[in-house]
Design a protein around this motif. Structure first.
Motif, PDB file in Angstrom:
ATOM      1  N   THR A 159       0.710  -1.128   0.003  1.00 26.44           N
ATOM      2  CA  THR A 159       0.128  -0.075  -0.216  1.00 26.44           C
ATOM      3  C   THR A 159       0.900   1.125   0.023  1.00 26.44           C
TER       4      THR A 159
ATOM      5  N   PRO B 140      -4.989  -5.025  -7.870  1.00 32.76           N
ATOM      6  CA  PRO B 140      -4.825  -5.479  -6.447  1.00 32.76           C
ATOM      7  C   PRO B 140      -3.574  -6.651  -6.618  1.00 32.76           C
TER       8      PRO B 140
ATOM      9  N   TYR C 185      -8.007  -0.220  -1.699  1.00 37.18           N
ATOM     10  CA  TYR C 185      -8.519   0.933  -2.302  1.00 37.18           C
ATOM     11  C   TYR C 185      -9.134   2.024  -1.714  1.00 37.18           C
ATOM     12  N   GLU C 186      -9.400   1.879  -0.486  1.00 38.63           N
ATOM     13  CA  GLU C 186     -10.021   2.869   0.622  1.00 38.63           C
ATOM     14  C   GLU C 186      -8.744   3.713   0.829  1.00 38.63           C
TER      15      GLU C 186
ATOM     16  N   THR D 278      -7.678   5.710  -2.996  1.00 37.67           N
ATOM     17  CA  THR D 278      -8.882   6.637  -3.411  1.00 37.67           C
ATOM     18  C   THR D 278      -9.011   7.912  -2.411  1.00 37.67           C
TER      19      THR D 278
ATOM     20  N   VAL E  13     -10.550   0.800 -11.495  1.00 39.03           N
ATOM     21  CA  VAL E  13     -10.286  -0.337 -10.811  1.00 39.03           C
ATOM     22  C   VAL E  13     -10.107  -1.442 -11.728  1.00 39.03           C
TER      23      VAL E  13
ATOM     24  N   ILE F  25     -16.220  -0.959  -3.398  1.00 41.21           N
ATOM     25  CA  ILE F  25     -15.326   0.042  -4.036  1.00 41.21           C
ATOM     26  C   ILE F  25     -15.702   1.043  -4.820  1.00 41.21           C
TER      27      ILE F  25
ATOM     28  N   VAL G 190     -13.298   6.878  -7.668  1.00 40.95           N
ATOM     29  CA  VAL G 190     -13.419   5.737  -8.297  1.00 40.95           C
ATOM     30  C   VAL G 190     -14.448   6.200  -9.861  1.00 40.95           C
TER      31      VAL G 190
END
Lengths: 297, 297
Positions: free
Chosen positions: A80, A102, A117-118, A121, A130, A149, A155
């Motif tokens: 991350t 991912p 993703y949290e 973003t 994505v 997501i 997104v």
């Protein structure tokens, strides 16, 4: 930006480093063809194989040479913290959007993918696509997770793997996903052999591997589908079946398009990082014949 | 070196960097228990998530604190050129051997995997263990390919994924592989729940995840099997079934042993790199109970 033909060029390289001149040539070809966006450092652009510094350099070159065509860049990484750093580099280079798969070594769990993703973003200043690519990430998204997501800030699109061959099944697959996501989030198909079907089934974009090396050929399919000329889009895609056949025989599109770019003199040989090897031998001979026969360009 | 219990410690880390003190504590615990070798920067040691510099630092710390116990280090990477650089770093640090999985982003083809091992083994000065881990690499070795690779210089062991539960089937699986490889190449089992079966079936080594955090428990199983006490080895392994059950429920061993090390106070929380998360919630509570109940140590 996340609609129409998004063309994914190779990042030519060898064991000594990047071939920047060849990369700039590939970008120039996409600008001339006037694709709708350029997706650099996707799986086809070998993002996973480059250092952070090389990736920062590639994205700067792309933005510099893309003119008014939006550049989207892959920012996937195993950690991350690296994804966050890559997002900053991409934004500093002036990209229009980012793309993130991912990526995994240890297969990820759904809650870990959501957490990734949290975090990303919330830090982003540009829109994100994505990138659902189970073949390389080992992660299979559920539509429910896509839905969660897609609610996150920034997104803007989802790049899905192929759709069913049957047009009705393809349309219902796209509609099932759309039912889970906000209206402003576009859906793009990938897996080049599925593109005509996917666009005909209502996908907004084609995230295209062959678009990176044969943009004119890919644009013809895209424009036919966009004009509602579903049969012509299918006919143009069916013509390329021997190419899709090579993709499936030789472990995916990358080794084939790398060989195609080499055969066209667009890049030098080798252009892939070892241990990866571009298509050789009999397959390469077949490919050379196909490029002429099908007039790929 | 590639026989008996090879214990694979975690590499404790967080978003700021390595926790060197905790890593040294884990190594010290393995030295005290007197395991047969220490496998640092395996999948359990999160090799894939670290920079080259971090990996060089970890291997130096391990060699420095392992005393007379041989240190084997994972040198896998996506690019052949990075593997070669990691091999040099490992040799400079004074390791006794290296371990390499054919790590992938693009799924590798058998000829690419052979080319990778060929390039690396020819450059090596220390013995290598072929790390067959389809769950993380997406690559499935055939026994024929194992046979070809095992003929290369410096290949000394093969780490295989689990063996069949039935003892006769397990023995024939190991014998099938042995028929393809030179006599001097050892075979080691991994997948902790299969270890007793694998050792009883004639594997020379157990490449062990729980050995990295509970070396005494893992040694008891190993020593029973090595003494020919097959039933006792199975009994000791069966006792741990609730632990193997947690591994299979929570996507493998890593998240569980990370939580175990945290619960034991051996490492701080978090000890895994995001997006990976150690076992939490109900699973973590069950694990805490098991550590006490089964007297893991």
């Amino acid at each position: 930006m996340f609609s129409g033909l998004s063309a994914f060029p190779l990042t030519p390289m060898n064991e000594s480093g990047l071939d920047e001149a060849a990369f700039v040539r590939l970008i120039g070809r996409l600008v001339t063809a006037n694709v709708d966006s350029i997706g650099v450092l996707g799986s086809t652009g070998n993002y996973a194989y480059l250092t952070m510094a090389e990736r920062a350099r590639v994205v700067r070159l792309a933005v510099e040479h893309a003119g008014i065509i939006p550049v989207v860049v892959g920012i996937g990484a195993l950690r991350t913290c690296d994804v966050l750093a890559l997002a900053e580099d991409a934004e500093a280079a002036g990209v229009s959007g980012v793309l993130m798969a991912p990526m995994s070594y240890q297969k990820l769990r759904p809650e870990e993918v959501f957490g990734l993703y949290e975090a990303v973003t919330h830090a982003l200043l540009v829109p994100l696509c994505v990138y659902d690519n189970p073949g390389t990430t080992q992660f299979v998204f559920s539509d429910e997770l896509h839905g969660k997501i897609a609610q996150l800030p920034n997104v803007a699109s989802i790049k899905i793997p192929g759709v069913p061959e049957d047009p009705v099944a393809a349309r219902s697959r796209v509609e099932r996903l759309r039912a889970q996501i906000p209206l402003h989030v576009t859906v793009g198909v990938s897996g080049d052999g599925y593109a005509a079907n996917g666009l005909n089934a209502g996908c907004d974009a084609w995230y295209s591997v062959i678009g990176g090396v044969f943009p004119v050929t890919a644009l013809a399919i895209t424009r036919a589908a966009q004009a509602g000329n579903t049969k012509e889009a299918i006919r143009l895609s069916e013509r390329l079946k021997p190419l899709w056949q090579l993709f499936s025989e030789y472990g995916g599109s990358l080794r084939v398009v790398a060989a195609a770019a080499e055969l066209q003199g667009l890049v030098e040989h080798p252009c892939l990082p070892l241990p990866l090897k571009a298509l050789g031998g009999e397959g390469r001979r077949r490919l050379g014949g196909l490029i002429d026969e099908l007039d790929l360009s």
